[in-house]
Design an enzyme around this catalytic site. Structure first.
Site, short mmCIF file in Angstrom:
data_model
loop_
_atom_site.label_atom_id
_atom_site.label_comp_id
_atom_site.label_asym_id
_atom_site.label_seq_id
_atom_site.Cartn_x
_atom_site.Cartn_y
_atom_site.Cartn_z
NE ARG A 221 10.12 16.67 0.76
CZ ARG A 221 9.18 15.92 1.33
NH1 ARG A 221 9.48 15.07 2.30
NH2 ARG A 221 7.92 16.00 0.97
CE LYS B 14 5.46 8.98 6.31
NZ LYS B 14 5.18 10.42 6.52
NE ARG C 58 2.24 16.66 1.31
CZ ARG C 58 3.56 16.88 1.24
NH1 ARG C 58 4.04 18.01 0.75
NH2 ARG C 58 4.39 15.96 1.66
NE ARG D 241 -0.42 10.24 3.46
CZ ARG D 241 0.76 10.06 2.87
NH1 ARG D 241 1.15 8.87 2.51
NH2 ARG D 241 1.55 11.07 2.66
NE ARG E 173 6.53 14.93 -2.60
CZ ARG E 173 6.15 14.10 -1.66
NH1 ARG E 173 7.01 13.24 -1.16
NH2 ARG E 173 4.92 14.11 -1.20
P1 AMP Z 1 3.88 10.76 0.16
O1 AMP Z 1 4.87 10.55 -0.92
O2 AMP Z 1 3.76 9.58 1.08
O3 AMP Z 1 4.06 12.06 0.90
O4 AMP Z 1 2.43 10.87 -0.56
C1 AMP Z 1 2.17 11.90 -1.48
C2 AMP Z 1 0.67 11.98 -1.77
O5 AMP Z 1 0.22 10.73 -2.29
C3 AMP Z 1 -0.22 12.23 -0.55
O6 AMP Z 1 -0.33 13.61 -0.24
C4 AMP Z 1 -1.54 11.64 -1.03
O7 AMP Z 1 -2.18 12.49 -1.96
C5 AMP Z 1 -1.08 10.41 -1.80
N1 AMP Z 1 -0.97 9.22 -0.93
C6 AMP Z 1 0.16 8.52 -0.62
N2 AMP Z 1 -0.11 7.48 0.18
C7 AMP Z 1 -1.45 7.53 0.41
C8 AMP Z 1 -2.34 6.75 1.19
N3 AMP Z 1 -1.90 5.70 1.92
N4 AMP Z 1 -3.66 7.10 1.18
C9 AMP Z 1 -4.12 8.13 0.46
N5 AMP Z 1 -3.33 8.92 -0.27
C10 AMP Z 1 -2.01 8.64 -0.30
#
Ligand code: AMP
Length: 184
Positions: A127, A13, A142, A88, A131
């Site tokens: 990846r 994404k 996750r 989410r 991270r």
């Molecule tokens: P991402 O970079 O989108 O994979 O997000 C990394 C982490 O940020 C996730 O595993 C959550 O802990 C937090 N996070 C990101 N977006 C959200 C969201 N919309 N709601 C809740 N937690 C989020």
């Protein structure tokens, strides 16, 4: 264009969203990126955020919703936006509907990137972005969180026939082309 991009962790994404938003001249809004930046800059709520993120858990809805509420008010969003990693949870999806109704700017596209689980695991573990939440153990969490809390978001939008699904298996370019075609 006001787009949301749905899909599991490792669906690509982030990369696809960056390219698509720049191609279309709209704001790329990634809640994950915004929160990683807040942590790096030592924001007051940074430590709390970091705890959730490092465990692969979702940050509480109220916090993420208020971050998005503020972000949508920034000038760059008037040209349109692409939301990446939000909503989410179904609660976030409902809140987003309200925020957009209030601003009289409904979503124009809801796109789901579909990727089988075996491909996801390989992709994330390779990846190599370093991270903190890309380790096998946290990734498992996750994915569990995704199935329990985020997959129902697709169902929420599907119930009014609003979702376009695209195949996320292939090269970056192939998937980007499918994405762009889905916007026509
Ligand atoms: P991402 O970079 O989108 O994979 O997000 C990394 C982490 O940020 C996730 O595993 C959550 O802990 C937090 N996070 C990101 N977006 C959200 C969201 N919309 N709601 C809740 N937690 C989020």
């Amino acid at each position: 264009m006001r787009i949301i991009l749905l899909g599991p962790p490792g669906a690509g994404k982030g990369t696809q969203a960056t390219r698509l938003a720049s191609e279309k001249g709209i704001a790329h809004v990634s809640t994950g990126d915004m929160m990683r930046t807040a942590i790096k800059e030592g924001a007051p709520h940074g430590l709390k955020l970091k705890g959730f993120m490092d465990r692969g858990e979702l940050v509480p809805d109220s916090l993420v919703i208020s971050i998005i509420d503020d972000r949508l008010d920034r000038a760059d969003c008037t040209q349109g936006f692409l939301l990446d990693g939000f909503p989410r949870t179904v609660e976030q999806a409902r809140a987003l509907d309200e925020l957009l109704t209030k601003r009289m700017c409904p979503l124009t596209h809801i796109i789901e990137i579909k990727v089988p689980e075996s491909v996801i695991l390989d992709r994330i573990l390779q990846r190599g972005e370093g991270r903190a939440d890309d380790t096998p153990e946290i990734l498992k969490n996750r994915l569990k969180v995704y199935h329990e809390q985020t997959a129902p978001v697709t169902a929420y939008y599907q119930s009014n026939n609003r979702v376009t699904s695209i195949d996320g298996v292939g090269t970056m370019d192939e998937v980007q082309t499918r994405l762009q075609n889905s916007l026509m």
